[in-house]
Design a protein around this motif. Structure first.
Motif, PDB file in Angstrom:
ATOM      1  N   GLY A  95      54.404  69.588  27.654  1.00 17.10           N
ATOM      2  CA  GLY A  95      55.426  68.996  26.778  1.00 17.10           C
ATOM      3  C   GLY A  95      55.247  69.448  25.329  1.00 17.10           C
ATOM      4  O   GLY A  95      55.008  70.615  25.038  1.00 17.10           O
ATOM      5  N   THR A 107      53.649  74.442  31.375  1.00 15.52           N
ATOM      6  CA  THR A 107      54.303  74.255  30.079  1.00 15.52           C
ATOM      7  C   THR A 107      55.115  72.975  30.069  1.00 15.52           C
ATOM      8  O   THR A 107      55.121  72.232  29.081  1.00 15.52           O
ATOM      9  CB  THR A 107      55.217  75.461  29.781  1.00 15.52           C
ATOM     10  OG1 THR A 107      54.442  76.657  29.827  1.00 15.52           O
ATOM     11  CG2 THR A 107      55.865  75.341  28.418  1.00 15.52           C
ATOM     12  N   THR A 108      55.797  72.693  31.193  1.00 11.98           N
ATOM     13  CA  THR A 108      56.577  71.463  31.284  1.00 11.98           C
ATOM     14  C   THR A 108      55.670  70.246  31.232  1.00 11.98           C
ATOM     15  O   THR A 108      55.979  69.239  30.574  1.00 11.98           O
ATOM     16  CB  THR A 108      57.395  71.446  32.595  1.00 11.98           C
ATOM     17  OG1 THR A 108      58.212  72.610  32.630  1.00 11.98           O
ATOM     18  CG2 THR A 108      58.270  70.213  32.688  1.00 11.98           C
ATOM     19  N   GLN A 109      54.520  70.311  31.903  1.00  7.70           N
ATOM     20  CA  GLN A 109      53.593  69.182  31.905  1.00  7.70           C
ATOM     21  C   GLN A 109      52.983  68.955  30.524  1.00  7.70           C
ATOM     22  O   GLN A 109      52.726  67.816  30.133  1.00  7.70           O
ATOM     23  CB  GLN A 109      52.475  69.416  32.927  1.00  7.70           C
ATOM     24  CG  GLN A 109      52.934  69.306  34.361  1.00  7.70           C
ATOM     25  CD  GLN A 109      51.811  69.594  35.349  1.00  7.70           C
ATOM     26  OE1 GLN A 109      50.669  69.820  34.958  1.00  7.70           O
ATOM     27  NE2 GLN A 109      52.144  69.578  36.633  1.00  7.70           N
ATOM     28  N   LYS A 155      55.392  77.978  34.055  1.00 10.94           N
ATOM     29  CA  LYS A 155      56.504  77.093  33.675  1.00 10.94           C
ATOM     30  C   LYS A 155      56.166  75.635  33.945  1.00 10.94           C
ATOM     31  O   LYS A 155      56.465  74.750  33.139  1.00 10.94           O
ATOM     32  CB  LYS A 155      57.757  77.489  34.451  1.00 10.94           C
ATOM     33  CG  LYS A 155      58.405  78.763  33.987  1.00 10.94           C
ATOM     34  CD  LYS A 155      59.643  79.073  34.819  1.00 10.94           C
ATOM     35  CE  LYS A 155      60.239  80.406  34.416  1.00 10.94           C
ATOM     36  NZ  LYS A 155      61.408  80.766  35.253  1.00 10.94           N
ATOM     37  N   GLU A 156      55.544  75.387  35.104  1.00 12.21           N
ATOM     38  CA  GLU A 156      55.186  74.004  35.441  1.00 12.21           C
ATOM     39  C   GLU A 156      54.137  73.451  34.487  1.00 12.21           C
ATOM     40  O   GLU A 156      54.217  72.294  34.055  1.00 12.21           O
ATOM     41  CB  GLU A 156      54.692  73.936  36.888  1.00 12.21           C
ATOM     42  CG  GLU A 156      55.779  74.227  37.910  1.00 12.21           C
ATOM     43  CD  GLU A 156      55.274  74.202  39.336  1.00 12.21           C
ATOM     44  OE1 GLU A 156      54.112  73.789  39.554  1.00 12.21           O
ATOM     45  OE2 GLU A 156      56.031  74.590  40.236  1.00 12.21           O
TER      46      GLU A 156
END
Length: 199
Positions: free
Chosen positions: A61, A57-59, A54-55
């Motif tokens: 963007g 994927t968030t990074q 998740k982290e």
């Protein structure tokens, strides 16, 4: 966790290097501990992998949309989890239950010896002279026979009194022997000698 875990998890998308988290178990730590390690620890490692995904994927963007499908799947769950025996058991180890088997043998041997000893004493007519039997009879008299003396309570009290007298005689005798021999039960404190100061 391998030494290159961070480098593998954050590698460029084209390399598709998936790090591996290895859960090591120890079967000799009893079956309950080993079973917990085999079920709980891999679940925790998989949850950690999903959290890292998740982290990442968030990074990434919006840039993750340009990645191939396999890379996006790897990005969502970047670590593989495997379970291995960290300390494999020998084929003759009894599945790590050696202490249990030894204790079982000791208990069975002790119970067998007590039963046989009682039977032999009873056959020879010595069972009435066991001190523990007298105490058991006294307790039984209190619990089941309204504390009647002829039901065993008198003999129980007599055996307790005899045991107390014997223990007192033995204790005072050993103490007297210690005192006659000059032995000390508590070490005597010695004061360090002062060094002579030159004049």
């Amino acid at each position: 966790m391998p030494a290159d875990f961070t480098a593998s998890a954050t590698a460029p998308a084209g390399t598709l290097a998936r790090p591996t988290l290895t859960v090591l178990t120890n079967q000799s730590a009893r079956s309950v501990g080993s079973g917990l390690a085999r079920t709980v620890t891999p679940q925790a490692a998989e949850n950690a992998s999903l959290q890292v995904g998740k982290e990442l994927t968030t990074q990434m963007g919006t840039a993750q949309a340009k990645l191939p499908a396999a890379a996006r799947v790897l990005l969502a769950d970047p670590a593989a989890v495997t379970v291995q025996d960290g300390h494999p058991l020998d084929s003759h180890s009894g599945l790590g239950l050696t202490a249990f088997y030894a204790l079982t043998l000791v208990v069975v041997g002790m119970l067998s010896a007590n039963v046989m000893s009682g039977r032999v004493d009873h056959a020879l007519g010595f069972a009435e002279f066991e001190p523990l039997r007298q105490l058991t009879g006294g307790v039984r008299s209190i619990l089941y026979c309204d504390a009647q003396g002829d039901a065993g309570l008198t003999r129980g009290w007599a055996m307790m009194a005899a045991g107390l007298v014997m223990a007192a005689l033995f204790g005072f005798g050993v103490r007297g022997w210690y005192d006659r021999e000059g032995l000390h039960r508590i070490p005597v404190e010695t004061t360090p000698e002062k060094a002579a100061v030159p004049a």
